[in-house]
Design a protein around this motif. Sequence first.
Motif, PDB file in Angstrom:
ATOM      1  N   VAL A  84       0.833  -1.205   0.000  1.00 16.81           N
ATOM      2  CA  VAL A  84       0.000   0.000   0.000  1.00 16.81           C
ATOM      3  C   VAL A  84       0.867   1.255   0.000  1.00 16.81           C
ATOM      4  O   VAL A  84       0.600   2.207  -0.744  1.00 16.81           O
ATOM      5  CB  VAL A  84      -0.969  -0.012   1.203  1.00 16.81           C
ATOM      6  N   ALA A  85       1.922   1.269   0.795  1.00 14.20           N
ATOM      7  CA  ALA A  85       2.803   2.439   0.849  1.00 14.20           C
ATOM      8  C   ALA A  85       3.426   2.715  -0.513  1.00 14.20           C
ATOM      9  O   ALA A  85       3.526   3.873  -0.947  1.00 14.20           O
ATOM     10  CB  ALA A  85       3.891   2.229   1.900  1.00 14.20           C
ATOM     11  N   TYR A  86       3.832   1.669  -1.210  1.00 10.36           N
ATOM     12  CA  TYR A  86       4.467   1.804  -2.527  1.00 10.36           C
ATOM     13  C   TYR A  86       3.514   2.452  -3.528  1.00 10.36           C
ATOM     14  O   TYR A  86       3.871   3.406  -4.237  1.00 10.36           O
ATOM     15  CB  TYR A  86       4.890   0.408  -3.006  1.00 10.36           C
ATOM     16  N   GLN A  87       2.295   1.928  -3.587  1.00 12.51           N
ATOM     17  CA  GLN A  87       1.321   2.465  -4.541  1.00 12.51           C
ATOM     18  C   GLN A  87       0.875   3.870  -4.155  1.00 12.51           C
ATOM     19  O   GLN A  87       0.680   4.740  -5.029  1.00 12.51           O
ATOM     20  CB  GLN A  87       0.118   1.527  -4.622  1.00 12.51           C
ATOM     21  N   ARG A 102      -6.101  -2.916   9.134  1.00 14.68           N
ATOM     22  CA  ARG A 102      -5.208  -2.049   9.897  1.00 14.68           C
ATOM     23  C   ARG A 102      -3.806  -2.025   9.278  1.00 14.68           C
ATOM     24  O   ARG A 102      -3.185  -0.963   9.148  1.00 14.68           O
ATOM     25  CB  ARG A 102      -5.137  -2.512  11.353  1.00 14.68           C
ATOM     26  N   ALA A 103      -3.301  -3.200   8.872  1.00 11.08           N
ATOM     27  CA  ALA A 103      -1.972  -3.260   8.260  1.00 11.08           C
ATOM     28  C   ALA A 103      -1.933  -2.452   6.967  1.00 11.08           C
ATOM     29  O   ALA A 103      -0.986  -1.705   6.704  1.00 11.08           O
ATOM     30  CB  ALA A 103      -1.584  -4.708   7.991  1.00 11.08           C
ATOM     31  N   ALA A 104      -2.974  -2.581   6.152  1.00 16.71           N
ATOM     32  CA  ALA A 104      -3.029  -1.841   4.893  1.00 16.71           C
ATOM     33  C   ALA A 104      -3.028  -0.334   5.150  1.00 16.71           C
ATOM     34  O   ALA A 104      -2.288   0.425   4.504  1.00 16.71           O
ATOM     35  CB  ALA A 104      -4.264  -2.243   4.100  1.00 16.71           C
ATOM     36  N   TYR A 105      -3.826   0.092   6.109  1.00 14.15           N
ATOM     37  CA  TYR A 105      -3.920   1.523   6.394  1.00 14.15           C
ATOM     38  C   TYR A 105      -2.652   2.050   7.057  1.00 14.15           C
ATOM     39  O   TYR A 105      -2.269   3.205   6.839  1.00 14.15           O
ATOM     40  CB  TYR A 105      -5.142   1.812   7.260  1.00 14.15           C
ATOM     41  N   GLU A 106      -1.999   1.214   7.843  1.00 15.64           N
ATOM     42  CA  GLU A 106      -0.726   1.629   8.433  1.00 15.64           C
ATOM     43  C   GLU A 106       0.302   1.938   7.343  1.00 15.64           C
ATOM     44  O   GLU A 106       1.130   2.834   7.503  1.00 15.64           O
ATOM     45  CB  GLU A 106      -0.204   0.545   9.382  1.00 15.64           C
ATOM     46  N   GLY A 107       0.249   1.182   6.243  1.00 15.73           N
ATOM     47  CA  GLY A 107       1.153   1.457   5.134  1.00 15.73           C
ATOM     48  C   GLY A 107       0.955   2.852   4.588  1.00 15.73           C
ATOM     49  O   GLY A 107       1.919   3.585   4.338  1.00 15.73           O
ATOM     50  N   ALA A 108      -0.290   3.255   4.405  1.00 14.11           N
ATOM     51  CA  ALA A 108      -0.583   4.595   3.898  1.00 14.11           C
ATOM     52  C   ALA A 108      -0.244   5.666   4.923  1.00 14.11           C
ATOM     53  O   ALA A 108       0.352   6.704   4.589  1.00 14.11           O
ATOM     54  CB  ALA A 108      -2.056   4.688   3.510  1.00 14.11           C
ATOM     55  N   LEU A 109      -0.587   5.425   6.172  1.00 16.64           N
ATOM     56  CA  LEU A 109      -0.357   6.419   7.217  1.00 16.64           C
ATOM     57  C   LEU A 109       1.127   6.633   7.492  1.00 16.64           C
ATOM     58  O   LEU A 109       1.524   7.709   7.944  1.00 16.64           O
ATOM     59  CB  LEU A 109      -1.084   6.005   8.500  1.00 16.64           C
ATOM     60  N   SER A 110       1.949   5.633   7.180  1.00 16.24           N
ATOM     61  CA  SER A 110       3.393   5.802   7.345  1.00 16.24           C
ATOM     62  C   SER A 110       3.941   6.805   6.333  1.00 16.24           C
ATOM     63  O   SER A 110       4.990   7.414   6.551  1.00 16.24           O
ATOM     64  CB  SER A 110       4.111   4.457   7.190  1.00 16.24           C
ATOM     65  N   VAL A 111       3.232   6.983   5.232  1.00 18.19           N
ATOM     66  CA  VAL A 111       3.622   7.942   4.201  1.00 18.19           C
ATOM     67  C   VAL A 111       3.023   9.306   4.494  1.00 18.19           C
ATOM     68  O   VAL A 111       3.685  10.338   4.362  1.00 18.19           O
ATOM     69  CB  VAL A 111       3.168   7.444   2.806  1.00 18.19           C
ATOM     70  N   ASP A 112       1.750   9.333   4.888  1.00 14.13           N
ATOM     71  CA  ASP A 112       1.049  10.581   5.182  1.00 14.13           C
ATOM     72  C   ASP A 112       0.058  10.361   6.318  1.00 14.13           C
ATOM     73  O   ASP A 112      -1.033   9.830   6.103  1.00 14.13           O
ATOM     74  CB  ASP A 112       0.314  11.089   3.938  1.00 14.13           C
ATOM     75  N   PRO A 113       0.404  10.775   7.544  1.00 12.84           N
ATOM     76  CA  PRO A 113      -0.469  10.552   8.699  1.00 12.84           C
ATOM     77  C   PRO A 113      -1.810  11.277   8.610  1.00 12.84           C
ATOM     78  O   PRO A 113      -2.742  10.949   9.347  1.00 12.84           O
ATOM     79  CB  PRO A 113       0.356  11.087   9.882  1.00 12.84           C
ATOM     80  N   GLU A 114      -1.923  12.257   7.709  1.00 16.07           N
ATOM     81  CA  GLU A 114      -3.159  13.036   7.596  1.00 16.07           C
ATOM     82  C   GLU A 114      -4.041  12.603   6.433  1.00 16.07           C
ATOM     83  O   GLU A 114      -5.066  13.242   6.170  1.00 16.07           O
ATOM     84  CB  GLU A 114      -2.822  14.528   7.467  1.00 16.07           C
TER      85      GLU A 114
END
Length: 258
Positions: free
Chosen positions: A88-91, A127-139
């Motif tokens: 998720v973070a990559y995409q 939760r794991a998927a969303y953590e990937g995105a939030l690690s890039v942008d917490p907002e």
Amino acid sequence: MTSVDLNADMGESFGPWVMGQDAELLEVITSANIACGFHAGDPDVMAQTMATAVARGTGIGAHPGFPDLQGFGRRKMQLSQDSLRNLVAYQFGAARAMAHAAGGEVRHLKLHGALANMCSADEAMARAAYEGALSVDPEIIVMVLAATAQQRAVEALGCRWAGEIFADRAYNDDATLVDRSQPGAVIHDAELAARRMVAMVQAGAIITESGKQIPAAVDTICLHGDGKTALEIARHVRRALEAAGVTLETFPGRRGTV
């Protein structure tokens, strides 16, 4: 005054193969979920779709899915939580870069296909998927299938989120979507879809196939871009909502429980 956002998945063409009616849908919707190249889309398609969304002032969202071009992201895959976070973070990072290059920004994230459906039933996976995105942008605002494990995951994370319902999909009594393999799972009647959306927005609830009402955060309505009746449904839903006095605008995002 009741307000709601209209979103659609797009940017899902690949090379010379065209998927959906993006240009026409961008005249109807207020938020666009743009494929990130794993289940559909490519860099050229992403760039063009981002640029058009920026020009129209449409809210931009990243739409990550499983690495499954052949299956359009609709086949289940089993990944470790670490791999899911990275996927998720990559995409999401790719979407942010392409939006920036087009003069815009990514304001929300919505999971695609089998990844989304699996996360609607598995809170730890969501939760794991969303953590990937939030690690890039917490907002970032996470768009979730309302009243499912996806929503429980964002509530636990304390992040910004928006609840989504579907105009063209039937619901089970647990607020999950009826599997596409089942009769009636996908709604093709534009008038029916429009009536259902007005009723759900006014009720602030998901109305299932059995008639059960599940209280839900109805922040945004998904209008799919693929399929013969997709554009007709989108236009009917927008007209019906406006006729009912509903304001159409991008969602601000919320925190906490409903």
